[in-house]
Every structure is written in structure tokens, then in C-alpha cells.
Write an enzyme that holds these catalytic residues in place. Structure first.
Site, PDB file in Angstrom:
ATOM      1  N   LYS A  58      -4.879  45.620  15.187  1.00  0.00           N
ATOM      2  CA  LYS A  58      -5.033  45.628  16.642  1.00  0.00           C
ATOM      3  C   LYS A  58      -4.569  46.983  17.172  1.00  0.00           C
ATOM      4  O   LYS A  58      -3.419  47.385  16.974  1.00  0.00           O
ATOM      5  CB  LYS A  58      -4.213  44.502  17.256  1.00  0.00           C
ATOM      6  N   ARG A 114      -5.821  42.191  30.962  1.00  0.00           N
ATOM      7  CA  ARG A 114      -4.481  42.180  31.559  1.00  0.00           C
ATOM      8  C   ARG A 114      -4.559  41.752  33.022  1.00  0.00           C
ATOM      9  O   ARG A 114      -3.627  41.133  33.529  1.00  0.00           O
ATOM     10  CB  ARG A 114      -3.809  43.537  31.368  1.00  0.00           C
ATOM     11  N   LYS A 119       1.786  50.074  24.863  1.00  0.00           N
ATOM     12  CA  LYS A 119       2.085  49.233  23.692  1.00  0.00           C
ATOM     13  C   LYS A 119       2.002  50.035  22.393  1.00  0.00           C
ATOM     14  O   LYS A 119       1.820  49.464  21.319  1.00  0.00           O
ATOM     15  CB  LYS A 119       1.142  48.033  23.687  1.00  0.00           C
ATOM     16  N   LYS A 153      -9.510  44.509  16.268  1.00  0.00           N
ATOM     17  CA  LYS A 153      -9.589  44.476  17.727  1.00  0.00           C
ATOM     18  C   LYS A 153      -9.208  45.832  18.295  1.00  0.00           C
ATOM     19  O   LYS A 153      -8.197  46.393  17.875  1.00  0.00           O
ATOM     20  CB  LYS A 153      -8.613  43.407  18.214  1.00  0.00           C
ATOM     21  N   SER A 163     -12.199  42.462  26.450  1.00  0.00           N
ATOM     22  CA  SER A 163     -12.535  42.411  27.874  1.00  0.00           C
ATOM     23  C   SER A 163     -13.213  43.681  28.377  1.00  0.00           C
ATOM     24  O   SER A 163     -14.155  43.615  29.162  1.00  0.00           O
ATOM     25  CB  SER A 163     -11.267  42.131  28.682  1.00  0.00           C
ATOM     26  N   TYR A 181     -16.523  36.941  25.132  1.00  0.00           N
ATOM     27  CA  TYR A 181     -16.662  36.269  26.431  1.00  0.00           C
ATOM     28  C   TYR A 181     -18.116  35.889  26.692  1.00  0.00           C
ATOM     29  O   TYR A 181     -18.404  35.127  27.599  1.00  0.00           O
ATOM     30  CB  TYR A 181     -16.117  37.175  27.546  1.00  0.00           C
TER      31      TYR A 181
HETATM   32  C1  PBG Z   1      -1.979  40.152  24.343  1.00  0.00           C
HETATM   33  C2  PBG Z   1      -3.432  40.197  24.115  1.00  0.00           C
HETATM   34  C3  PBG Z   1      -4.268  41.174  24.633  1.00  0.00           C
HETATM   35  C4  PBG Z   1      -5.549  40.797  24.316  1.00  0.00           C
HETATM   36  C5  PBG Z   1      -5.487  39.614  23.576  1.00  0.00           C
HETATM   37  N1  PBG Z   1      -4.161  39.268  23.447  1.00  0.00           N
HETATM   38  C6  PBG Z   1      -3.952  42.353  25.471  1.00  0.00           C
HETATM   39  C7  PBG Z   1      -2.948  43.325  25.038  1.00  0.00           C
HETATM   40  O1  PBG Z   1      -2.613  43.444  23.861  1.00  0.00           O
HETATM   41  O2  PBG Z   1      -2.449  44.000  25.933  1.00  0.00           O
HETATM   42  C8  PBG Z   1      -6.766  41.559  24.748  1.00  0.00           C
HETATM   43  C9  PBG Z   1      -8.047  40.808  24.826  1.00  0.00           C
HETATM   44  C10 PBG Z   1      -9.103  41.453  25.645  1.00  0.00           C
HETATM   45  O3  PBG Z   1      -8.970  42.582  26.139  1.00  0.00           O
HETATM   46  O4  PBG Z   1     -10.136  40.790  25.816  1.00  0.00           O
HETATM   47  N2  PBG Z   1      -1.146  39.864  23.351  1.00  0.00           N
END
Ligand code: PBG
Length: 333
Positions: free
Chosen positions: A202, A212, A225, A256, A282, A321
Site C-alpha cells: 500500500k 478520506r 502517512k 493499492k 477513490s 466503487y
Molecule cells: C485507511 C484506508 C484508506 C483507504 C482504504 N483504507 C486511506 C488511507 O490510507 O489514507 C483508501 C481507499 C480509497 O482511496 O478508495 N486505512
């Protein structure tokens, strides 16, 4: 593999593209409704069950809306949904206790769906961000994200979700050692058959912005992060992370974001041959939908083409989605 390719005109690669029937026969990869995991946003905050402005067509759902989505998924043949909670800022604390409360919205929705639509697989998210006053996936002390203390919290969260009836746990936090700790705790608690789909590779990505907004973490998040999510400049590290998570007891792994990281999907599948998923996140959804809403792209076509790209890159499935829309199109044949 280097197939023998006699020179033109003996070889005319267009021969196999001439008709739909020939193209079908020669098609290497297929996309099916069975490859989809549908992420949905849930909430118990009155008035929060609205459309997310940066994700046109995506809404937050109260418990009854989540049940309807589960029924819709089952009717469409989608094998799994994945739950993401939007929480009241008032329940967010620095210790994140709500994350493992059996009565939090995620655990309530898991129980309700399991009672009504038992055959649908339910995937969860394991990370502290929806419950964290700091907006981070881990506990924060003096600006530092604490690893081992966070893992203890994540294990509690995993156990509460397994207890509620989750089929697939999705640790998305990127702490070290969490998969092993969760697997051991699940075994000890008798949850031997609960699966873990690890967010193994990730990346610290700007493509999560709309998510978010959807979970209400944008306002709370201080900083970025990058001390736990991956550097987008790395590829070998993804292989090490996947190897580590598999060794600790993950059943499936995820890459991801999705489309900008298809090279990583391919490397992971080729290196390990394990169930491999991508998350079309997203920002990818928002990007495509913005162009579609402007009439600049054909929505149905880009949706299916983008999802096929994951299959071609070696993924067994995709969190998207677009899942219900894609399923409707795929079911039409
Ligand atoms: C948080 C989490 C995130 C997503 C899934 N779980 C966001 C992040 O790490 O800030 C992102 C999913 C998306 O953008 O569709 N633990």
C-alpha cells in the site's frame, strides 16, 4: 515465451481480430462479476448518509442502506462487499477505543448483513483512522506513529470483527508485524477460518483523497502517512512486504492504488502465485467519473476497460466503487 512468428504475409495478426467470434476465441483474459469486491461507506451519524461530493454516485449508508447494498450485491452475483465507516468526530479519541467496540457501526452492520444475506462475503478494514482524533492509521505519540502499540489495537479490532462474523479481514494500516499478531490471536480465539486479505503493498498515495472525505478523515489527519505507507518510487520493497505478510499468515494480498501500480500487480502475481487483488481507489474512481460527467469519456467503456486491465496484470479480483455498475453490464453479457 517467444512464439514463432513467420514473416508477413504468412503471419497476419489481424486475421484473429476480424470478427467478434474470432476475437472472443482469442481473448486471453476475462472479467467476471465474480472478480469484484464492492467497497461501501457506512455510518450511524444522523444526516451523514449523503453522496460524497468527490465521488459522484457513491453514498454513505445507514444500517438499512447497507443491508440493501448487501442484497443488491448478492442479487448481482458480486461475491463480497467491504465496509468502511464514517464516524462522528465526537467518538474519535487519541486511544481509538471505538475501533474494537463490538457496538461500533462496522460490527453492527456485519451482524445485520450476516443475519440477512449470509452467503455474501463481508470484508472489513483494519486501521485506526476512522476512530483516531489524529486521523492516522496508528496511535500517535509526540508526532510519531507507534508500531507495536498500534498492532495491539489492530488485533483487538480484528477479533471484534471476526466475532461479529466478518469473512475477510483487511488490514490496511501498514504497521510491521500485524498479520502475524492477528493470525495468532484469531487461532487462539477459535476463529481459524477467518481469512486475511493483507493490504501488503500500500503506497502513500494522493489518490486516496476522496476516500478520506468519505470516511471523514481529511479534516483530522495531521501530516502524511509516509512513515508507514510505501514510497511510490519503490517496487522491490513491495515484493518483500508481500513475502513477509504471506509468511505471517495472510491468505490473500493487495496492491493499492490500482491503475498507477499495475506493474506491481504483475510482479506480485508472478513472484508468489497467490490470490492477488488490486484496489481501484477513490481517486481513480473520481478521475474517471469527472471525465465521464463532463462527457469526455464513455463511462461504461472506461469502467470495463480499467477493470480488465487488472485481470491482464495478473489480479484475481478488484476492489472497485464501480462494482454494481460493472456487474450490471457484465451480467448483460
Ligand atoms: C485507511 C484506508 C484508506 C483507504 C482504504 N483504507 C486511506 C488511507 O490510507 O489514507 C483508501 C481507499 C480509497 O482511496 O478508495 N486505512
Amino acid at each position: 515465451m517467444h512464439p514463432i512468428l513467420p514473416p508477413f504475409p504468412t503471419t497476419r495478426l489481424r486475421r484473429m481480430r476480424r470478427t467478434p467470434a474470432l476475437r472472443d476465441l482469442a481473448q486471453e483474459h476475462r472479467l467476471s462479476v465474480k472478480d469484484l469486491i464492492w467497497p461501501i461507506f457506512i455510518t450511524d451519524v444522523p444526516g451523514a448518509d449523503v453522496e460524497i461530493s468527490s465521488m459522484p454516485g457513491v453514498v454513505r449508508r445507514r444500517l438499512d442502506g447497507a443491508l440493501r447494498a448487501a442484497e443488491e450485491a448478492a442479487a448481482l452475483g458480486i461475491p463480497a462487499i467491504c465496509l468502511f465507516p464514517y464516524t462522528d468526530p465526537a467518538v474519535k479519541t487519541e486511544a481509538c477505543e471505538m475501533a474494537w467496540n463490538p457496538e461500533n457501526i462496522t460490527n453492527k452492520v456485519i451482524r445485520a448483513i450476516k443475519a440477512e444475506v449470509p452467503d455474501l462475503a463481508i470484508m472489513t478494514d483494519i486501521a485506526l483512522d476512522p476512530y483516531n482524533a489524529n486521523g492516522h492509521d496508528g496511535l500517535v505519540r509526540d508526532g510519531v506513529i507507534l508500531n507495536d502499540e498500534t498492532v495491539d489495537c489492530l488485533v483487538r479490532m480484528a477479533l471484534a470483527q471476526a466475532e461479529a462474523g466478518a469473512d475477510i479481514l483487511g488490514p490496511s494500516d501498514m504497521m510491521d508485524g500485524r498479520i502475524g499478531a492477528m493470525r495468532a490471536a484469531l487461532e487462539a480465539a477459535g476463529h481459524r477460518d477467518v481469512t486475511i486479505l493483507s493490504y501488503a503493498a500500500k503506497y502513500a498515495s494522493a489518490f486516496y483523497g476522496p476516500f478520506r472525505d468519505a470516511v471523514g478523515a481529511s479534516g483530522a489527519l495531521k501530516g502524511d502517512k509516509k512513515t508507514y505507507q510505501m514510497n511510490p518510487g519503490n517496487s522491490d520493497e513491495a515484493i518483500r512486504l508481500v513475502a513477509r505478510d504471506l509468511a505471517e499468515g495472510a491468505d490473500m494480498v493487495m496492491v493499492k492504488p490500482g491503475m498507477p501500480y499495475l506493474d506491481i500487480c504483475r510482479r506480485v502475481k508472478d513472484s508468489f502465485g497467490v490470490p492477488t487483488f488490486a484496489y481501484q481507489v477513490s481517486g481513480e474512481y473520481a478521475m474517471l467519473m469527472a471525465a465521464v460527467r463532463n462527457g469526455w469519456l464513455d463511462g461504461e467503456k472506461v469502467m470495463l476497460e480499467s477493470l480488465m486491465a487488472f485481470r491482464r496484470a495478473g489480479c484475481d479480483g478488484v476492489l472497485t466503487y464501480f462494482a454494481p455498475e460493472a456487474a450490471r453490464l457484465l451480467n448483460q453479457g
